[in-house]
Design an enzyme around this catalytic site. Structure first.
Site, PDB file in Angstrom:
ATOM      1  N   LYS A 180       2.178 -10.145   5.013  1.00  0.00           N
ATOM      2  CA  LYS A 180       2.777  -8.899   4.590  1.00  0.00           C
ATOM      3  C   LYS A 180       2.589  -8.989   2.936  1.00  0.00           C
ATOM      4  CE  LYS A 180       3.706  -8.576   8.717  1.00  0.00           C
ATOM      5  NZ  LYS A 180       5.163  -8.300   9.388  1.00  0.00           N
TER       6      LYS A 180
HETATM    7  C1  LIG Z   1       5.713  -8.246  10.480  1.00  0.00           C
HETATM    8  C2  LIG Z   1       6.575  -6.998  10.890  1.00  0.00           C
HETATM    9  C3  LIG Z   1       7.816  -7.037  11.159  1.00  0.00           C
HETATM   10  C4  LIG Z   1       8.718  -8.375  11.095  1.00  0.00           C
HETATM   11  O1  LIG Z   1       7.975  -9.393  11.417  1.00  0.00           O
HETATM   12  P1  LIG Z   1       8.465 -10.998  11.157  1.00  0.00           P
HETATM   13  O2  LIG Z   1       7.266 -11.825  11.394  1.00  0.00           O
HETATM   14  O3  LIG Z   1       9.596 -11.171  11.946  1.00  0.00           O
HETATM   15  O4  LIG Z   1       8.840 -11.020   9.563  1.00  0.00           O
HETATM   16  C5  LIG Z   1       8.544  -5.924  11.535  1.00  0.00           C
HETATM   17  N1  LIG Z   1       7.793  -4.734  11.474  1.00  0.00           N
HETATM   18  C6  LIG Z   1       6.444  -4.774  11.662  1.00  0.00           C
HETATM   19  C7  LIG Z   1       5.722  -3.352  11.701  1.00  0.00           C
HETATM   20  C8  LIG Z   1       5.741  -5.758  11.467  1.00  0.00           C
HETATM   21  O5  LIG Z   1       4.530  -5.734  11.146  1.00  0.00           O
END
Ligand SMILES: *Cc1c(COP(=O)(O)O)cnc(C)c1O
Length: 411
Positions: free
Chosen positions: A194
């Site tokens: 992210k």
């Molecule tokens: C990565 C992601 C999350 C949260 O993911 P974690 O791996 O739990 O931090 C939530 N929504 C989307 C669209 C994602 O790509």
């Protein structure tokens, strides 16, 4: 003539800033990794991180937690999701979103997406009326923001509360308002892929004192909530502290130490992502058979990934196109595959949710191609990727129909 080939890694992020490495070593040396373990007079890294992220987004309150998925589930519990209650969400999203709804006891109700990969407002209104849902978990999937002002007005009218999944929009904005600030709660992820990297991590932000007090208690604060600095006052906790269960999912000081020096560099990284995104967009413009996503001028997006459509292409043609791109080092993902692959799955793969029919989303996802744009790529890298995709889209799109479907090999 030899073909151009790309040799970079689509999963390689930038290193942690030296200041983050130094701060992490300091935490390891003193050993106080648990967020409530402070020496006299010390303020924990986690508490400082929350204060700094609240300031960055303009939110009154902020809570750091163990993951983005945890933040989503915590938000649903904090707003009072009842067992079996329907929760509206985008049909085009990632597995942690319906997973968080199901794990918190809710029932995912999928809403169609548009050609530009945002929530379809007409279907939102129809599904709200059909199910009586009062909660929308809005997923800004792959960083595409819908018209946030129009959505807020519609949800007001429908009596629907918005929780925002900003896993792909940390640093983005709609008409200058940071993503995560239009809903009652904004949730973020600091997982490696992210916009900030602590390996794992999440944030919730809100201006609602009672919701945030519940979120903090849920996250596992025990009766130590007074150590938080981006939190409501003790009188708010007094109202909810005995009735809120502990569902431990705290952030720790090691990850907070790694994250804090990344906050001041977010804006600069968003600018670099924009340069990568726009270079690729320019390279793919006017490619026959390939449709780009229109980005509204009100949107400040984070170009950490790129999507395009191959509308009307057969599975066999898309399979051949992906295979040829992958053979030239361009790792593309496809939302039209029958089986889930790596991180990529689709609403009809999530069998814990009731089966639902979304013909518009089916059609859009059938031709949807997706790729990461890590900041370890240079604009020249991205220009090369664009040339490869364009050449293969032309060759395969205008070539003969392939005889068999070859499933692309994606790592
Ligand atoms: C990565 C992601 C999350 C949260 O993911 P974690 O791996 O739990 O931090 C939530 N929504 C989307 C669209 C994602 O790509």
């Amino acid at each position: 003539m030899s073909e151009e080939r790309f040799t970079g890694s689509f999963t390689q992020q930038e290193p942690i800033p030296e200041a983050g490495i130094a701060a992490a070593l300091a935490v390891l040396r003193h050993g106080r990794l648990h967020r409530y373990n402070e020496a006299p007079g010390e303020i924990a890294e986690t508490a400082l991180l929350e204060e700094e992220f609240a300031a960055l987004t303009g939110a009154k309150y902020c809570l750091a937690v163990a993951s983005g998925g945890y933040a989503l589930g915590c938000a649903l519990r904090a707003v009072g999701l009842a067992p079996g209650e329907p929760v509206l969400t985008n049909a085009f999203t990632l597995a942690p979103v319906p997973g968080a709804i199901a794990a918190a006891g809710g029932k995912p109700v999928f809403v169609e997406v548009t050609e530009d990969l945002t929530l379809d407002f007409a279907d939102l209104a129809a599904k709200t009326k059909a199910t009586g849902a009062r909660l929308l978990m809005l997923s800004h999937m792959r960083g595409h923001l819908c018209d946030m002002e129009a959505l807020a007005a519609l949800c007001d009218h429908l009596g629907v509360t918005i929780i925002e999944d900003c896993a792909h929009t940390m640093g983005a904005a709609w008409k200058g308002v940071p993503s995560g600030r239009q809903g009652l709660v904004g949730c973020y992820s600091m997982q490696t892929y992210k916009h900030m990297n602590a390996g794992e991590g999440g944030f919730l932000i809100s201006d609602d004192a009672e919701v945030m007090a519940r979120a903090i208690l849920l996250s596992g604060s025990y009766m130590l909530y007074a150590k938080h600095r981006a939190a409501p006052g003790p009188e708010v906790f007094d109202r909810v502290r005995m009735e809120t269960p502990n569902v431990s999912g705290r952030m720790d000081n090691l990850r907070a130490a790694i994250l804090r020096p990344q906050l001041p560099t977010l804006a600069e990284r968003v600018d670099r992502w924009a340069a990568l995104y726009q270079t690729l967009e320019a390279g793919l413009q006017h490619t026959p058979g390939l449709r780009l996503v229109t980005r509204p001028t009100e949107e400040t997006y984070v170009g950490s990934s790129f999507q395009f459509q191959l509308p009307g292409w057969s599975d066999a043609r898309i399979g051949l196109f992906l295979t040829r791109c992958i053979a030239r080092g361009v790792e593309l993902k496809w939302f039209g595959a029958d089986e889930p692959v790596a991180f990529t799955s689709r609403y009809d793969h999530w069998r814990y949710a009731a089966p639902q029919s979304l013909p518009q989303t089916d059609r859009i996802l059938k031709g949807l191609v997706d790729m990461r744009l890590p900041l370890t790529f240079s604009p020249a890298d991205v220009a090369l990727i664009g040339r490869i995709i364009r050449a293969e889209a032309l060759a395969v799109g205008q070539g003969p129909e392939p005889e068999t479907v070859v499933p692309p090999r994606v790592q």
